[in-house]
Motif scaffolding. Structure first.
Motif, PDB file in Angstrom:
ATOM      1  N   ILE A  89      -7.035  -3.268   4.962  1.00  0.00           N
ATOM      2  CA  ILE A  89      -7.667  -2.151   4.635  1.00  0.00           C
ATOM      3  C   ILE A  89      -8.942  -2.262   5.853  1.00  0.00           C
TER       4      ILE A  89
ATOM      5  N   SER B 283      -8.153   3.059   0.156  1.00  0.00           N
ATOM      6  CA  SER B 283      -7.963   1.877  -0.534  1.00  0.00           C
ATOM      7  C   SER B 283      -7.682   2.114  -1.810  1.00  0.00           C
TER       8      SER B 283
ATOM      9  N   TYR C  53      -4.801  -8.043   1.377  1.00  0.00           N
ATOM     10  CA  TYR C  53      -4.823  -6.514   1.319  1.00  0.00           C
ATOM     11  C   TYR C  53      -6.142  -6.157   1.857  1.00  0.00           C
ATOM     12  N   GLY C  54      -7.334  -6.848   1.383  1.00  0.00           N
ATOM     13  CA  GLY C  54      -8.752  -6.414   2.020  1.00  0.00           C
ATOM     14  C   GLY C  54      -8.649  -6.680   3.429  1.00  0.00           C
TER      15      GLY C  54
ATOM     16  N   HIS D 263       0.906  -1.126  -0.015  1.00  0.00           N
ATOM     17  CA  HIS D 263       0.016   0.012  -0.053  1.00  0.00           C
ATOM     18  C   HIS D 263       0.811   1.273   0.084  1.00  0.00           C
TER      19      HIS D 263
ATOM     20  N   TYR E 201      -7.316  -0.265  -3.956  1.00  0.00           N
ATOM     21  CA  TYR E 201      -8.219  -1.564  -4.730  1.00  0.00           C
ATOM     22  C   TYR E 201      -9.678  -0.980  -4.505  1.00  0.00           C
TER      23      TYR E 201
ATOM     24  N   ILE F  71     -14.384  -5.275  -0.713  1.00  0.00           N
ATOM     25  CA  ILE F  71     -13.409  -4.492  -0.157  1.00  0.00           C
ATOM     26  C   ILE F  71     -13.531  -2.982   0.071  1.00  0.00           C
ATOM     27  N   THR F  72     -14.094  -2.432  -0.737  1.00  0.00           N
ATOM     28  CA  THR F  72     -14.710  -1.188  -0.858  1.00  0.00           C
ATOM     29  C   THR F  72     -16.229  -1.153  -1.411  1.00  0.00           C
TER      30      THR F  72
END
Length: 375
Positions: A230, A254, A226-227, A135, A256, A271-272
């Motif tokens: 975050i 994020s 990564y998710g 990140h 992503y 994730i978002t």
């Protein structure tokens, strides 16, 4: 024995944790089937479900384990399988049972690309960046990097990293070919890559490094890790902020956007909140994947709730809609506790209409059907 172990009814616990893990390491061919057998016999009593692949290259697994037995599973793994001493358990973002039963399968390759392992050094791995390192490094770059999405087109359709190069491919083998084309002549530049959990990038990165690429970096744990990073950062930000501040307002950016596609019954976890895809039928913003409920079709497509209801959970083909309606009528005529058709989709056991390459390209199939009608 294998079918008996998989199919014997066993009352499942209600709370599950989904984990993925892999490791490349040489295994004797004779030992592959022994490992397959022991996993099947040892994990069943723990109520573990999921998919475990074993080959002479190593192991690749996605499982759901009862929440109260996760430590027991990890202890079993460390005690009985010291040969897999570099395993990192990669938890999913959300809890829940992502699989129905346990499958342990012997495979020729853990991820199929058709490349002979003797032609490159699989131990020449890329540099692993933790989600935090990934990140910070990508966020600090002044120019878009060479950032390759090593997943298939239908995975990246619902979510991807900013500025990612997303090859329009259906198989990992095609993506390897695309990767070499993208990286041609860039042996001295930084190459970044990511996939769902990391295994495809470990192999891809080794291929690049064996071809003389000096700086190949991958996201450790993939999009899944990564998710979770975050998710954790947003939790921290929310706790530090005013109690009235929502998670959505927390200042965590994020890189992503959208969902992470998963190869289980979830077919993705967000994730978002960004919805970057569209319904394949009507074009409305949507990122909900499903398979056509007519199993003879089984088309993988994005379908909004409106189209899902309108077309009986199918791809919209009239023949598929008719088949599902026919089965629904039959289900109404049998007793509620009858084991025959309850919970089954239309026409199970019939060979799918579409080969895999078409089954994951619904827009192509829909266009073909349209042209057939017009002709």
């Amino acid at each position: 024995m294998r079918d008996y172990i998989q199919r014997t009814p066993h009352p499942p616990p209600t709370e599950y944790i989904t984990l993925s893990f892999y490791q490349f390491r040489p295994i004797d061919e004779a030992d592959v089937f022994k490992i397959q057998y022991y996993f099947l016999t040892d994990l069943r009593p723990m109520d573990v479900v999921g998919r475990i692949y074993v080959s002479s290259e190593g192991i690749n697994a996605q499982i759901s384990c009862p929440k109260n037995r996760v430590e027991e599973f990890k202890t079993y793994y460390a005690t009985h399988w010291p040969i897999f001493n570099k395993i990192r358990f990669n938890p999913a973002m959300s809890e829940g049972k992502a699989f129905k039963k346990l499958h342990v399968r012997a495979k020729k390759q853990l991820v199929s690309d058709g490349i002979d392992n003797s032609t490159f050094d699989l131990n020449n791995e890329p540099t692993y960046l933790t989600p935090e390192e990934w990140h910070k490094e990508l966020s600090s770059l002044s120019e878009p990097p060479i950032l390759i999405d090593m997943r298939n087109h239908y995975e990246s359709a619902i979510g991807h990293f900013e500025n990612a190069i997303r090859p329009d491919v259906t198989t990992f083998k095609e993506n390897i070919e695309a990767m070499f084309e993208i990286c041609k002549g860039k042996e001295d530049q930084d190459i970044y890559m990511y996939c769902t959990g990391g295994i495809r990038c470990t192999r891809s990165g080794a291929l690049l490094k064996s071809k003389g690429f000096s700086s190949v970096k991958m996201l450790q744990g993939g999009v899944t890790a990564y998710g979770r990073y975050i998710q954790e950062q947003r939790g921290d930000a929310k706790e530090k902020a005013d109690p009235s501040t929502s998670t959505k307002d927390a200042k965590v950016h994020s890189i992503y956007k959208g969902k992470n596609f998963t190869f289980d019954k979830r077919l993705g976890e967000p994730i978002t909140e960004d919805v970057i895809a569209k319904c394949h039928t009507c074009g409305a913003p949507c990122d909900l994947y499903l398979n056509c409920s007519n199993m003879a079709c089984n088309l993988l497509m994005i379908s909004c709730p409106s189209c899902l209801q309108k077309h009986e959970g199918t791809c919209g083909s009239q023949s598929c809609v008719d088949m599902v309606k026919e089965l629904n009528e039959k289900q109404k005529q049998i007793q509620k506790d009858h084991p025959g058709l309850i919970g089954m989709k239309a026409r199970p056991g019939i060979k799918p209409y579409h080969e895999h390459r078409l089954r994951v390209r619904p827009l192509t199939v829909l266009e073909m059907r349209k042209n057939e009608v017009l002709s």
